[in-house]
Scaffold this active site. Structure first.
Site, PDB file in Angstrom:
ATOM      1  N   ASP A 475      -5.546   1.074   2.892  1.00 31.26           N
ATOM      2  CA  ASP A 475      -5.206   1.618   4.227  1.00 31.26           C
ATOM      3  C   ASP A 475      -5.944   3.164   4.225  1.00 31.26           C
ATOM      4  OD1 ASP A 475      -3.812   2.487   6.413  1.00 31.26           O
ATOM      5  OD2 ASP A 475      -1.802   1.813   5.463  1.00 31.26           O
ATOM      6  N   CYS A 523      -7.456  -1.480   6.672  1.00 29.11           N
ATOM      7  CA  CYS A 523      -6.365  -0.962   7.301  1.00 29.11           C
ATOM      8  C   CYS A 523      -6.608   0.545   7.613  1.00 29.11           C
ATOM      9  CB  CYS A 523      -5.137  -1.309   6.989  1.00 29.11           C
ATOM     10  SG  CYS A 523      -3.518  -0.525   7.772  1.00 29.11           S
ATOM     11  N   ASP A 545      -0.830  -1.330  13.866  1.00 25.54           N
ATOM     12  CA  ASP A 545       0.304  -1.016  13.530  1.00 25.54           C
ATOM     13  C   ASP A 545       1.500  -1.582  14.809  1.00 25.54           C
ATOM     14  OD1 ASP A 545       0.118  -0.321  11.021  1.00 25.54           O
ATOM     15  OD2 ASP A 545       0.208   1.622  11.432  1.00 25.54           O
TER      16      ASP A 545
HETATM   17  C1  GLA Z   1      -0.074   2.441   7.850  1.00 27.04           C
HETATM   18  C2  GLA Z   1      -0.319   0.915   7.904  1.00 27.04           C
HETATM   19  C3  GLA Z   1       1.085   0.304   7.771  1.00 27.04           C
HETATM   20  C4  GLA Z   1       1.618   0.467   6.393  1.00 27.04           C
HETATM   21  C5  GLA Z   1       1.915   2.087   6.494  1.00 27.04           C
HETATM   22  C6  GLA Z   1       2.482   2.386   5.095  1.00 27.04           C
HETATM   23  O1  GLA Z   1       0.604   2.777   8.967  1.00 27.04           O
HETATM   24  O2  GLA Z   1      -1.175   0.534   9.147  1.00 27.04           O
HETATM   25  O3  GLA Z   1       0.845  -1.339   7.632  1.00 27.04           O
HETATM   26  O4  GLA Z   1       0.929  -0.009   5.497  1.00 27.04           O
HETATM   27  O5  GLA Z   1       0.611   2.681   6.731  1.00 27.04           O
HETATM   28  O6  GLA Z   1       2.628   3.764   4.956  1.00 27.04           O
END
Ligand code: GLA
Length: 725
Positions: A475, A523, A545
């Protein structure tokens, strides 16, 4: 050989199956772009392509008449200083302060295949490559333009190498990957814009005179704009018309621009964003630009996208998994957020038994003191309060229940409240002593600093080497501000963004090679870094998200303009949806999520027996259609940006199998007939449709269409086709 050079006319012909790109060495060695478009014969374009004089277009030294002006000549890699007032592709500054350049033909060579692009993600497996070397005689600076051809899929990959052979250091202040002048301005420019939880919405606007662009200045390709754009004819549809597409294999600051001049020439350019960029190049050093992926078709937007899909599925990245069916994942983020412990995870994992799910992914919250998002990024050690026995019992529990284990990281970040930040505040991007911004309470680690790269290699390897982890969700939850690196000298500060990217790529390369069996998923707050650069190392990305199926119609449809559906992760989430509060039928959520790399983002403990049965059917169905989603040609049929519904389909390469999906957004009263026309089938073949009684010819389904029953809000239908011999 698809690359030909005709010495008599000094002309280069670059041919793919359906396209030709033609340019020639013109007066004094300038490169004149003659043509890029539908494949044509190698006749003598020199007589057809004449440039006439215009006032206030200056003539270069030695020009034989007033028409000979760089302001008028369409060219491949324009420079600054010699009378071309449009945007250059390259700019440099010499030690004496001069910024003048004059690039002329020096030499060329044609290679089989395609050389690697050192340190940068790139396509592989090209048929052949032209390297065209241009030289600034005054200074000795050289630029090598590289054109790699992928004949069958009508793709040309372009990049440039700036070689300092001047005997002194210089500063590169602009270094684009590709530039092309097209002799018309009656285009629409298409791009993908958006925001967090609303990524890659479609923009299509007519070009006007002047410069229009999409770009990022955020240190990541971003949710706001995507490094893809297309110039298309006004009348271009999904199935017909001209489309010139360009995508950059890069994940940092980029620009893609179209500049229409007074003579209705359109200069189409892309590369690293010159905003706040410069690069000091010592004598003997080279600067290599990221790779631009260019395609032309006269068959409309679907074909343009299919060309990109073929390039990214078959020629981008980590060879072992790039065209493999991805595991069905269940991720605990929307199920638990930060609120979990060992017992709760055991319950969730046990509850997945028999559902047909391949991998359980433990998301944010497993490390440091991470009970919320204000601390602990950087401290990649297990939170012993939540998981007193570490990760191993969780992994074992997954395996006992027939699943492998995946883990979430956000490696590029550091929380102010973390042991890492307390030990190394200078590793975070900011200027010491100057107040700095935070985003989600965190700072970005300074990957331009080689010490940070080494730290991350070790921190991540320690976790990956010591546990059976088959999947990593990587991420990145904020963008760069306060762009200052404590590791760079003053004159190299504007290198920070690109150095960050180079070291990020080096880190991912290292981890890919050291842990070849780990599947990495990208991500960035969902799809904030959905680009071909990231896909090189991480062949799929959490698309958004926003997991609401109806919002995902636009997000996934938009994303498909450049990227193949298998690169998008899409999960069935709870209803009402957590982002939108929307209540959507299970089968609609399934149809949308199954048109990508599929999984679940919900708490299996909350499932009814009936829903568990439904999930078993869904996973079984996905296993059946996953080869189509992975290898099939993707067709957009009805755009959710234009209509109150959306439809798309996958067709197997041999056209024997297909799956089509139709989703209604809001139901419309008194709407007795609604037709969906399929595409890409064999017109003369007969197909059985699983969901309908009967057999149909391909041409019937494509031209007469299928009439759908009336549908209420968020309802959907799918059609599974199999050819009858
Ligand atoms: C981001 C990601 C989510 C999740 C959160 C966790 O927003 O896109 O899918 O993993 O972080 O903090």
């Amino acid at each position: 050989m698809p690359i030909t050079f005709v010495p008599e006319t000094q002309t280069f012909y670059l041919d793919t199956d359906n396209t030709s790109a033609i340019f020639r060495v013109y007066d004094q060695g300038y490169i004149l772009t003659e043509y890029w478009g539908k494949r044509i014969h190698h006749a003598d374009l020199t007589r057809l392509q004449k440039v006439y004089a215009s006032g206030f277009s200056p003539n270069y030294p030695g020009a034989v008449d007033r028409s000979w002006s760089l302001d008028l000549i369409p060219t491949e890699y324009p420079v600054y200083g010699g009378g071309d007032y449009r945007s250059p592709a390259v700019q440099v500054q010499f030690p004496d302060g001069s910024r003048l350049l004059d690039l002329k033909y020096h030499s060329h060579r044609v290679l089989e295949g395609k050389p690697e692009l050192p340190g940068l993600p790139h396509l592989d497996g090209a048929d052949c490559t032209l390297e065209l070397t241009l030289c600034d005689d005054y200074s000795g600076l050289e630029v090598v333009l590289s054109y790699s051809l992928f004949e069958k899929i009508d793709i040309i990959a372009r990049s440039a190498r700036i070689c300092n052979k001047t005997g002194a250091p210089l500063k590169v202040t602009r270094a684009l990957s590709a530039s092309i002048d097209l002799p018309r301005a009656d285009f629409d420019m298409m791009g993908l814009y958006g925001a967090h939880i609303r990524e890659r919405q479609l923009d299509r606007t007519p070009l006007r005179h002047g410069i229009q662009s999409v770009e990022s200045r955020r240190g990541a390709s971003s949710h706001q704009h995507n490094p893809f754009a297309a110039l298309v004819s006004r009348e271009t549809t999904e199935f017909s018309g001209d489309a010139y597409g360009a995508a950059l294999i890069y994940s940092g600051n980029f620009v893609i621009s179209a500049e229409v001049d007074s003579f209705d020439t359109t200069r189409f350019q892309l590369g690293i964003n010159p905003f706040d960029f410069s690069w000091k190049l010592e004598d003997g050093e080279e600067f290599v630009t990221p790779e631009a992926v260019m395609t032309y078709t006269d068959q409309g937007l679907n074909r343009m996208s299919q060309n990109f899909h073929n390039a990214f599925r078959h020629h981008l990245g980590h060879t072992r998994i790039r065209n493999k069916v991805r595991p069905i994942v269940i991720n605990n983020w929307e199920a638990t957020y930060f609120d979990f412990d060992e017992e709760k995870l055991f319950d969730i994992i046990d509850c997945c038994k028999g559902l047909g799910i391949d991998t359980f992914v433990l998301d944010d919250g497993w490390f440091g003191k991470r009970y919320n998002d204000v601390c602990s990024l950087g401290d990649w050690v297990v939170n012993k309060d939540k998981l007193p026995h570490g990760l191993d019992p969780i992994i074992e529990r997954c395996e006992q229940n027939g699943m492998s284990f995946g883990l979430w990281f956000e490696p590029e970040m550091v929380s102010e409240d973390s042991d890492l930040y307390r030990a190394h505040p200078e590793w975070a991007i900011h200027k010491e002593g100057r107040p700095f911004c935070t985003g989600r309470c965190q700072l970005v680690l300074d990957l331009a600093n080689p010490e940070v790269l080494e730290y991350l290699k070790k921190a991540l390897s320690d976790v990956l080497a010591n546990h059976r982890i088959s999947y990593v969700k990587w991420d990145m939850n904020r963008h760069i501000t306060d762009a200052y690196s404590s590791a760079l000298p003053a004159d190299r500060q504007p290198e920070i963004y690109h150095r960050y990217m180079l070291n990020l790529y080096a880190l991912l390369d290292y981890l890919n090679k050291r842990f070849p069996d780990v599947a990495f998923e990208g991500c960035s707050g969902g799809g904030g870094r959905f680009d071909a650069g990231m896909l090189y190392y991480m062949p799929q990305t959490w698309t958004s998200d926003d997991s609401d199926a109806i919002e995902r119609l636009k997000i996934q449809y938009g994303t498909s303009f450049a990227y193949p559906p298998q690169c998008m992760t899409a999960h069935i989430s709870a209803s009402p949806n957590h982002q939108m509060g929307r209540v959507t039928p299970y089968d609609t959520r399934a149809r949308v999520a199954m048109s990508a790399s599929f999984g679940y983002e919900l708490n299996p403990l909350h499932l009814t027996d009936e829903e568990r049965e439904e999930i078993k059917n869904q996973t079984a169905r996905y296993k059946k259609i996953a080869p189509l989603v992975t290898e099939g040609d993707f067709y957009r049929l009805i755009s959710p940006f234009d209509r109150n519904c959306c439809a798309w389909m996958f067709v197997s390469p041999d056209k024997r199998r297909a799956v089509a999906v139709y989703v209604q957004k809001l139901g419309v009263p008194a709407w007795p007939r609604n037709l969906v026309y399929l595409a890409g089938l064999n017109p003369d073949a007969r197909y059985r449709i699983e969901e309908m009684d009967g057999e149909f010819y391909g041409d019937e389904l494509m031209h007469a269409g299928i009439a759908l029953p009336w549908m209420g809000d968020f309802q959907s239908a799918s059609f599974t086709l199999e050819q009858i011999d």
